[in-house]
Scaffold this active site. Structure first.
Site, short mmCIF file in Angstrom:
data_model
loop_
_atom_site.label_atom_id
_atom_site.label_comp_id
_atom_site.label_asym_id
_atom_site.label_seq_id
_atom_site.Cartn_x
_atom_site.Cartn_y
_atom_site.Cartn_z
N ARG A 91 100.13 26.95 52.95
CA ARG A 91 100.63 26.45 51.67
C ARG A 91 101.07 27.62 50.79
O ARG A 91 100.60 28.75 50.94
CB ARG A 91 99.49 25.69 50.99
CG ARG A 91 99.87 24.99 49.69
CD ARG A 91 98.86 23.91 49.45
NE ARG A 91 98.94 23.26 48.15
CZ ARG A 91 99.83 22.34 47.81
NH1 ARG A 91 100.78 22.00 48.65
NH2 ARG A 91 99.78 21.75 46.63
N THR A 360 108.20 14.97 51.19
CA THR A 360 107.32 15.82 51.97
C THR A 360 107.58 15.23 53.32
O THR A 360 108.18 14.15 53.42
CB THR A 360 105.87 15.59 51.51
OG1 THR A 360 105.69 16.23 50.27
CG2 THR A 360 104.83 16.11 52.48
N THR A 378 106.11 20.60 53.04
CA THR A 378 106.76 20.11 51.83
C THR A 378 107.45 21.18 51.03
O THR A 378 107.13 22.37 51.14
CB THR A 378 105.71 19.41 50.93
OG1 THR A 378 106.37 18.69 49.91
CG2 THR A 378 104.75 20.41 50.31
N ASN A 380 107.48 20.04 47.89
CA ASN A 380 106.87 19.28 46.81
C ASN A 380 107.81 18.18 46.34
O ASN A 380 107.81 17.11 46.90
CB ASN A 380 106.40 20.17 45.66
CG ASN A 380 105.51 19.39 44.71
OD1 ASN A 380 104.97 18.35 45.06
ND2 ASN A 380 105.36 19.87 43.49
N ASP A 401 102.02 21.49 41.35
CA ASP A 401 100.78 20.90 41.88
C ASP A 401 99.53 21.50 41.22
O ASP A 401 98.44 20.96 41.35
CB ASP A 401 100.69 21.10 43.39
CG ASP A 401 101.37 19.96 44.15
OD1 ASP A 401 101.73 18.96 43.52
OD2 ASP A 401 101.51 20.07 45.38
N SER A 430 96.21 20.09 46.82
CA SER A 430 97.19 19.27 47.53
C SER A 430 96.60 17.94 47.98
O SER A 430 95.40 17.83 48.23
CB SER A 430 97.66 20.03 48.78
OG SER A 430 98.54 19.22 49.54
N SER A 431 97.47 16.96 48.09
CA SER A 431 97.07 15.68 48.69
C SER A 431 97.44 15.61 50.16
O SER A 431 97.10 14.63 50.84
CB SER A 431 97.79 14.52 47.98
OG SER A 431 97.44 14.49 46.62
O1 DON Z 1 100.70 18.96 48.18
C1 DON Z 1 100.88 17.92 47.57
O2 DON Z 1 100.02 17.12 47.33
C2 DON Z 1 102.28 17.61 47.11
N1 DON Z 1 103.02 18.82 46.95
C3 DON Z 1 102.92 16.69 48.09
C4 DON Z 1 104.24 16.24 47.58
C5 DON Z 1 104.74 15.03 48.23
O3 DON Z 1 104.16 14.48 49.13
C6 DON Z 1 106.02 14.53 47.69
N2 DON Z 1 106.39 13.35 48.35
N3 DON Z 1 106.43 12.32 47.85
#
Ligand code: DON
Length: 569
Positions: A91, A360, A378, A380, A401, A430-431
């Site tokens: 990341r 993503t 991603t 993001n 984030d 992050s998710s």
């Molecule tokens: O890491 C994360 O949680 C976010 N940057 C993920 C972004 C994402 O999934 C965008 N898509 N809808």
């Protein structure tokens, strides 16, 4: 003798290994056709799931520019055929010159668009580290198909055109991005042959040497562009970036082992919280579409989001024992306070509009040795920060984030805490939750999703669908999904996919509702009841899943990864 002759007759190289026939089915599911096909050909050539993942990652950087990337980062979970499993975190990190209050409220957009939104990307160092440790095909052979695709061009599909069109104004604001994707301010049309010559050159350099994305001409030009655009990236940021091998978060549940990422992903903690909370309720008896099931899942996810947002971030900043967050006794005792007949409102009220991007991308791969990769990557937001490096690739806006303004929602409506404050060199929370499910010592499922916080709800629901409600792999992915985080308080459901009777029951308990077009975008591989692999692309979108025929012979056995040179050691 006869056996060797047969091998030659079939055109296989004799590698001197004993059991070239002992290898099994392969499978790949990605969000985009070229990437899946490239991954499958690497697998057919005897590559490991990591080789195929590296090739797919680079292909997506070409054909799926809204999320595939060289200028972003992600998480990879790899389980080898011998059962060893790893979590590689590649990341982005906050630049060395980042400060906690670098985004004043006055310039809220700066954390999402433009060079100041950019975190130091980890994609190429991450792929290089994974390959050095676990790959068996030559690095250049995994990057070159993407370089060729960028040079040759590919036809823009309807969906990609729509994405360009939706963001054409923002894309046109950056000269390099605009020239490529929205010349004269107009998104390139469907059917357009998109050639990316600059990106092809960059990929060629990376194919020759992955450190082209650490130092040298590509990075110097990037840093110069960042400086001119008001960014803070330095050459040292790129020189110092390190992918990190982190502990896997293993969840024992329903006789299965779920391999999930630990912090800075919230996946492991969130899934542990929710799966063990929900064990208290007879979901299988109620059924997946019952209002009680929907309400209690929403209550469980809202509570888990509360914990996520308050406590999680880069583990380097934890001043508490994070094992407490997954203490089963505590989880079970909190579960007692939840009821399907009740709506628990968030403690704070805030008005937020979170958009519904799917930007993503996740892919799932199983190799012919029985190894598997689950990888989410991603930029993001859609097209990241919407600024392009002179090397022809888009940059992430991962800085958003972080709790960029503590107490204020980010683009996903997440209001996060002090453990996710901006610090130089830290990773934002992050998710992203790539997971692998192991049953009886064998990979049973590989899955993940885009969707920001909706990733967490999507992965959770597919696991429940498959392992609690007993759905087939396709049904588990296709079934309607919902999403509830602590703030905003609404339970989001997929438009047109919540029956009126169920909606009114939910309203009766006080649960506010709001529709969303789609929730999550799963790319998965499952083992079905006969032991065969099934690659599933979410019917909500147009990804591609492929499997090889059972028992298709492969030319090589897996080398011992530990003997390979590692740049993580
Ligand atoms: O890491 C994360 O949680 C976010 N940057 C993920 C972004 C994402 O999934 C965008 N898509 N809808």
């Amino acid at each position: 003798m006869l056996f060797a002759a047969a091998l030659l007759a079939f055109g296989f190289q004799n590698t001197g290994l004993e059991e070239p026939w002992a290898l099994g089915q392969t499978a790949a599911s990605t969000a985009e056709r070229h990437a899946t096909e490239i991954a499958m050909s690497v697998l057919a050539d005897g590559g490991t799931a990591v080789d195929a993942a590296v090739a797919a990652h680079f292909a997506l950087a070409v054909t799926y520019p809204n999320a595939g990337n060289l200028g972003g980062g992600g998480f990879l979970i790899y389980r080898k055929s011998n059962g060893e499993a790893f979590f590689l975190d590649f990341r982005e990190v906050a630049p060395a010159n980042a400060t906690q209050d670098m985004y004043g409220l006055a310039q809220a957009k700066a954390s999402t668009q433009g060079w100041l939104a950019v975190g130091v990307p980890g994609a190429v160092p991450g792929m290089a580290a994974a390959h050095a440790r676990w790959g068996n095909r030559p690095w250049s052979s995994l990057v070159t198909p993407a370089a060729e695709l960028a040079a040759r061009g590919f036809r823009v599909g309807e969906r990609l055109h729509k994405r360009f069109a939706r963001y054409e104004k923002a894309l046109a604001q950056d000269p390099l991005t605009g020239a490529l994707f929205a010349p004269a301010g107009k998104a390139i049309p469907a059917g357009f042959l998109l050639k990316q010559t600059q990106l092809a050159r960059t990929l060629k350099s990376v194919a020759a040497d992955a450190t082209a994305m650490r130092r040298g001409a590509i990075i110097e030009a990037l840093v110069e562009n960042s400086r001119k655009g008001g960014g803070i990236l330095t050459l040292e940021d790129f020189e110092n970036y390190q992918p990190v091998l982190r502990p896997l978060h293993t969840i024992s549940w329903h006789g299965l082992e779920i391999l999930a990422p630990s912090a800075p992903s919230s996946g492991g903690v969130f899934l542990t919280q929710c799966l063990h909370t929900l064990e208290r309720f007879p979901l299988a008896l109620w059924g997946w579409a019952d209002p009680r099931t929907i309400q209690i899942i929403g209550e469980a996810t809202a509570a888990a989001f509360g914990i996520r947002n308050r406590w999680l971030g880069d583990p380097a900043g934890f001043d508490f024992d994070s094992a407490d967050l997954i203490d089963l006794e505590a989880i079970r005792s909190r579960a007692k306070r939840l009821s399907p007949k009740r709506y628990t409102p968030p403690q704070k009220q805030i008005s937020i509009t979170a958009d519904e991007s799917t930007e993503t991308t996740h892919f799932s791969i199983v190799d012919g040795y029985g190894g598997a990769v689950s990888l989410t990557t991603t930029l993001n937001g859609n097209f990241g920060a919407k600024v392009m490096a002179p090397g022809g690739f888009l940059m992430n806006n991962e800085m958003d984030d972080f709790a960029a303004q503590p107490g204020a929602p980010n683009q996903f409506g997440l209001v996060q805490g002090r453990y996710n404050a901006i610090r130089p060199g830290r990773r934002p929370l992050s998710s992203m939750s790539p997971v692998i499910v192991v049953r009886d010592g064998q990979v049973d499922a590989v899955l993940g999703s885009p969707g920001g916080p909706r990733i967490l709800s999507s992965v959770l629901q597919v696991l429940l669908n498959r392992y609690v409600f007993g759905m087939s792999p396709f049904a588990a992915v296709a079934a309607p999904r919902m999403h509830r985080q602590d703030l905003p308080p609404e339970l989001r459901y997929e438009e047109g996919r919540l029956r009126g009777g169920v909606a009114s029951k939910l309203r009766q308990v006080g649960q506010p509702l709001k529709p969303l077009r789609a929730i999550g975008y799963i790319s998965a591989v499952f083992r079905d009841y006969s032991g065969e692999l099934q690659a599933i692309a979410d019917p909500r979108f147009d990804g591609l899943g492929m499997v090889s025929a059972t028992g298709e012979p492969k030319p090589r056995a897996q080398p011992d990864g530990s003997k390979l040179k590692s740049n993580l050691d």
